[in-house]
Design a protein around this motif. Structure first.
Motif, PDB file in Angstrom:
ATOM      1  N   ALA A  45       0.840  -1.198   0.000  1.00  0.00           N
ATOM      2  CA  ALA A  45       0.000   0.000   0.000  1.00  0.00           C
ATOM      3  C   ALA A  45       0.875   1.247   0.000  1.00  0.00           C
ATOM      4  N   ARG A  46       0.499   2.198  -0.833  1.00  0.00           N
ATOM      5  CA  ARG A  46       1.180   3.495  -0.838  1.00  0.00           C
ATOM      6  C   ARG A  46       0.080   4.539  -0.710  1.00  0.00           C
ATOM      7  N   ILE A  47       0.173   5.385   0.307  1.00  0.00           N
ATOM      8  CA  ILE A  47      -0.909   6.327   0.572  1.00  0.00           C
ATOM      9  C   ILE A  47      -0.385   7.748   0.483  1.00  0.00           C
ATOM     10  N   LEU A  48      -1.027   8.548  -0.365  1.00  0.00           N
ATOM     11  CA  LEU A  48      -0.668   9.951  -0.508  1.00  0.00           C
ATOM     12  C   LEU A  48      -1.662  10.796   0.276  1.00  0.00           C
ATOM     13  N   PHE A  49      -1.167  11.522   1.263  1.00  0.00           N
ATOM     14  CA  PHE A  49      -2.003  12.437   2.048  1.00  0.00           C
ATOM     15  C   PHE A  49      -1.821  13.844   1.496  1.00  0.00           C
ATOM     16  N   TYR A  50      -2.893  14.411   0.988  1.00  0.00           N
ATOM     17  CA  TYR A  50      -2.788  15.718   0.346  1.00  0.00           C
ATOM     18  C   TYR A  50      -3.167  16.873   1.278  1.00  0.00           C
ATOM     19  N   ASN A  51      -2.512  17.992   1.058  1.00  0.00           N
ATOM     20  CA  ASN A  51      -2.883  19.311   1.597  1.00  0.00           C
ATOM     21  C   ASN A  51      -3.067  19.318   3.112  1.00  0.00           C
ATOM     22  N   SER A  52      -4.290  19.571   3.606  1.00  0.00           N
ATOM     23  CA  SER A  52      -4.482  19.605   5.056  1.00  0.00           C
ATOM     24  C   SER A  52      -4.041  18.288   5.690  1.00  0.00           C
ATOM     25  N   PHE A  53      -4.371  17.176   5.038  1.00  0.00           N
ATOM     26  CA  PHE A  53      -3.946  15.855   5.517  1.00  0.00           C
ATOM     27  C   PHE A  53      -2.422  15.748   5.594  1.00  0.00           C
ATOM     28  N   ALA A  54      -1.743  16.372   4.617  1.00  0.00           N
ATOM     29  CA  ALA A  54      -0.281  16.258   4.562  1.00  0.00           C
ATOM     30  C   ALA A  54       0.341  16.772   5.854  1.00  0.00           C
ATOM     31  N   MET A  55      -0.256  17.828   6.408  1.00  0.00           N
ATOM     32  CA  MET A  55       0.294  18.442   7.607  1.00  0.00           C
ATOM     33  C   MET A  55      -0.211  17.779   8.886  1.00  0.00           C
ATOM     34  N   THR A  56      -1.379  17.170   8.820  1.00  0.00           N
ATOM     35  CA  THR A  56      -2.030  16.777  10.076  1.00  0.00           C
ATOM     36  C   THR A  56      -2.304  15.285  10.219  1.00  0.00           C
ATOM     37  N   TYR A  57      -1.878  14.475   9.245  1.00  0.00           N
ATOM     38  CA  TYR A  57      -2.337  13.088   9.287  1.00  0.00           C
ATOM     39  C   TYR A  57      -1.806  12.311  10.481  1.00  0.00           C
ATOM     40  N   LYS A  58      -0.585  12.625  10.908  1.00  0.00           N
ATOM     41  CA  LYS A  58      -0.008  11.849  12.009  1.00  0.00           C
ATOM     42  C   LYS A  58      -0.706  12.103  13.339  1.00  0.00           C
ATOM     43  N   GLY A  59      -0.875  13.377  13.649  1.00  0.00           N
ATOM     44  CA  GLY A  59      -1.460  13.734  14.945  1.00  0.00           C
ATOM     45  C   GLY A  59      -2.887  13.267  15.117  1.00  0.00           C
ATOM     46  N   HIS A  60      -3.606  13.089  14.015  1.00  0.00           N
ATOM     47  CA  HIS A  60      -4.988  12.633  14.096  1.00  0.00           C
ATOM     48  C   HIS A  60      -5.114  11.124  13.919  1.00  0.00           C
TER      49      HIS A  60
ATOM     50  N   ALA B 211      -2.112  23.154  17.253  1.00  0.00           N
ATOM     51  CA  ALA B 211      -1.535  22.270  16.231  1.00  0.00           C
ATOM     52  C   ALA B 211      -2.620  21.545  15.431  1.00  0.00           C
ATOM     53  N   GLY B 212      -3.842  22.049  15.490  1.00  0.00           N
ATOM     54  CA  GLY B 212      -4.936  21.442  14.728  1.00  0.00           C
ATOM     55  C   GLY B 212      -5.449  20.146  15.312  1.00  0.00           C
ATOM     56  N   LEU B 213      -4.949  19.779  16.493  1.00  0.00           N
ATOM     57  CA  LEU B 213      -5.368  18.512  17.103  1.00  0.00           C
ATOM     58  C   LEU B 213      -6.649  18.677  17.909  1.00  0.00           C
ATOM     59  N   THR B 262     -12.354  33.253   9.711  1.00  0.00           N
ATOM     60  CA  THR B 262     -11.966  31.849   9.478  1.00  0.00           C
ATOM     61  C   THR B 262     -10.785  31.423  10.352  1.00  0.00           C
ATOM     62  N   ARG B 263      -9.995  32.382  10.838  1.00  0.00           N
ATOM     63  CA  ARG B 263      -8.896  32.021  11.747  1.00  0.00           C
ATOM     64  C   ARG B 263      -9.422  31.313  12.994  1.00  0.00           C
ATOM     65  N   PHE B 264     -10.692  31.578  13.311  1.00  0.00           N
ATOM     66  CA  PHE B 264     -11.273  31.054  14.549  1.00  0.00           C
ATOM     67  C   PHE B 264     -12.210  29.876  14.304  1.00  0.00           C
ATOM     68  N   LYS B 265     -12.094  29.273  13.122  1.00  0.00           N
ATOM     69  CA  LYS B 265     -12.989  28.162  12.809  1.00  0.00           C
ATOM     70  C   LYS B 265     -12.192  26.920  12.409  1.00  0.00           C
ATOM     71  N   GLU B 266     -11.527  26.328  13.366  1.00  0.00           N
ATOM     72  CA  GLU B 266     -10.856  25.034  13.223  1.00  0.00           C
ATOM     73  C   GLU B 266      -9.619  25.069  12.332  1.00  0.00           C
ATOM     74  N   THR B 267      -9.172  26.277  11.941  1.00  0.00           N
ATOM     75  CA  THR B 267      -8.020  26.337  11.040  1.00  0.00           C
ATOM     76  C   THR B 267      -6.691  26.345  11.798  1.00  0.00           C
ATOM     77  N   ALA B 268      -6.761  26.452  13.120  1.00  0.00           N
ATOM     78  CA  ALA B 268      -5.550  26.506  13.957  1.00  0.00           C
ATOM     79  C   ALA B 268      -4.684  27.721  13.617  1.00  0.00           C
ATOM     80  N   LEU B 269      -5.316  28.820  13.190  1.00  0.00           N
ATOM     81  CA  LEU B 269      -4.572  30.035  12.834  1.00  0.00           C
ATOM     82  C   LEU B 269      -4.816  31.185  13.815  1.00  0.00           C
ATOM     83  N   GLY B 270      -5.725  30.985  14.769  1.00  0.00           N
ATOM     84  CA  GLY B 270      -6.048  32.085  15.678  1.00  0.00           C
ATOM     85  C   GLY B 270      -6.207  31.619  17.110  1.00  0.00           C
TER      86      GLY B 270
END
Lengths: 224, 299
Positions: A45-60, B211-213, B262-270
């Protein structure tokens, strides 16, 4: 996308493994679609996590979630937490790649390449929030289904009358078509038909479709 | 049959001579084609998962992968000094423990969302343990809570990315307040006042996850949300009112959510997420930018 009014178990649910409905539950469901299309867990399996996922996939835990889905686990399965070590013990080879791409419009897009025996499959899915998903392509052919209903997926030669023929079979089975998406690589080339159904069709009908000369592969996906 | 406003809900209940919860039950039967038996069975299942989330959160060591959340529920459970009462501390412990179960990849009910998944388990566990409320009454309270959320979903939002934290923990607290008032014998007016008061007191709360968590401030806010729900229920049960009708408060909540940056809506920017410490945490947790491949299509 479903415009149906919500029910009480959308407000008191889904029952799921945390932490995030979009980054965990939705990702499990996309992986599960690939699991059912392959007919079992993949070997690679090779999984590409794009955009928001790219930054946040591990922590979630999206990495665990996608592997869990590929193993066939449901969104409320407590094995999700240990999915990677479970998959490793079965010999799964996997890789995750975070990618930023302006070609993917949705912030939560993932692309899964998997192999099982001589089968290969590529699917692209979007996690829309609240655990809802959309599968946007299979083997680079465009589609559009949510995985909430029984879904008939037919990969076939692009031939005249194919949709009418299959729709007639569904009619004889008393099955209602909720949505239908058709796409093809080119005229007379490979085509993809996806029917979202209000109820599953009969096993015998499925076997019949599978043996049609112009049909390459047929799957009846349960709701994931 | 629709459930679109609190005034309409009350009208349906009064015209048909049935309690609020039965209107919601019939809505679900009509809308989703489920039988009454299926709905009660499912409510029992949802409740069991909620109670389990509290219990495992209080029992097992709890630490998220990021380390931002650690044993909040257990610390409260072990408290010897009580600001209000031992029960107050326990209410906080139940809610935060269930939310920690979510943050630690345990099984929860997203009610209405995963980010707010500690609030109703905290309140229902409290009602069961400290007021001896029966399971059946709690299932009825859950139906009322679902009715509250269905209306808010249509008139405002229940998603942090759309309406901020008020939409998630605010909605859950409003569902919970209505449940407390119902379970302790309040009438329709008192139930609706508790919803209006909860919304009034949570209006404007932003969604600013570090950190968006789904961890910080989420776990703490699941704790504070049950306190606001309890305060609103206490006011309503004591005969106090929000003055502003609940349907108007829901519209206000939608308006505040729409106007929220939008900074205050789950974007972790605010907010909390934009503090220097939170930024440093985010840099520590997330993969280095160079590990992320950039793939841009040809023009």
């Amino acid at each position: 996308m479903s415009q149906e009014p919500s029910g009480i178990f959308d407000m008191l649910g889904p029952i799921m493994i945390g932490p995030s409905s979009s980054h965990t539950a939705g990702v499990v469901r996309i992986g599960r679609v690939a699991h059912f299309l392959l007919g079992g867990p993949p070997e690679e399996a090779r999984i590409l996590f794009y955009n928001s996922f790219a930054m946040t996939y591990k922590g979630h835990g999206s990495d665990k979630a996608v592997i869990a889905g590929l193993m066939g686990f449901a969104v409320d399965d407590e094995r999700i937490r240990d999915a990677i070590s479970i998959a490793e013990s079965t010999g799964l080879h996997y890789a995750f790649e975070p990618v930023i791409s302006s070609a993917k419009n949705h912030p939560n897009t993932l692309v899964i390449y998997v192999k099982r025996g001589d089968q290969e499959l590529t699917i692209e899915g979007i996690s829309r929030g609240g655990g809802l998903i959309l599968i946007s392509s299979i083997d680079e052919l465009h589609t559009n289904f949510t995985g909430q209903l029984p879904t008939l997926i037919v990969r076939a030669q692009d031939v005249r009358g194919a949709v009418a023929f299959l729709a007639a079979i569904l009619t004889y089975d008393g099955v209602n078509i909720a949505t239908l998406t058709v796409s093809r690589r080119a005229k007379d080339d490979m085509a993809l038909q996806v029917y979202e159904l209000d109820e599953p069709l009969r096993e015998a009908s499925l076997a019949y479709i599978r043996h049609l000369p112009w049909v390459r592969a047929v799957h009846l996906l349960p709701p994931v | 049959m629709r459930l679109e406003s609190f005034a309409g809900w009350r009208r349906m209940a009064e015209e048909r001579g049935m309690p609020l919860w039965r209107v919601v039950l019939e809505y679900e039967m009509h809308q989703k084609g489920r039988t009454e038996g299926e709905i009660w069975a499912r409510l029992a299942q949802v409740y069991a998962v909620m109670r389990d989330a509290v219990e495992t959160g209080l029992r097992e060591p709890r630490q998220t992968q990021s380390g931002l959340v650690r044993d909040t529920g257990k610390k409260l459970l072990g408290a010897t000094l009580h600001v209000l009462s031992p029960e107050f501390t326990l209410l906080l412990a139940y809610a935060t423990a269930a939310k920690e179960t979510n943050a630690c990849m345990g099984r929860v009910v997203a009610a209405p969302t995963a980010g707010a998944s500690g609030i109703l388990p905290g309140i229902y566990t409290f009602l069961s343990k400290h007021h001896q409320v029966s399971d059946q009454t709690l299932y009825e309270a859950m139906l009322i809570g679902a009715g509250v959320a269905l209306i808010i979903e249509q008139k405002a939002s229940i998603a942090g990315a759309v309406g901020g934290c008020q939409a998630e923990t605010g909605t859950a607290a409003a569902m919970g307040a209505a449940g407390i008032v119902y379970a302790l014998g309040g009438d329709i007016s008192q139930i609706f006042e508790s919803v209006a008061l909860t919304i009034m007191n949570m209006l404007g709360l932003i969604c600013d996850p570090v950190a968006g968590l789904v961890e910080l401030p989420c776990v703490k806010r699941n704790g504070s949300a049950v306190v606001i729900a309890a305060a609103a229920a206490q006011m309503a049960l004591s005969g106090d009112t929000a003055v502003i009708p609940v349907d108007e408060m829901v519209v206000a909540m939608g308006e505040v959510g729409a106007a929220m940056d939008t900074r205050f809506k789950e974007t972790a920017l605010g907010g909390t997420a934009a503090t220097p410490t939170a930024q440093a945490i985010a840099r520590r947790i997330w993969p280095d930018a160079e590990l992320v491949r950039r793939e841009d299509p040809p023009e």
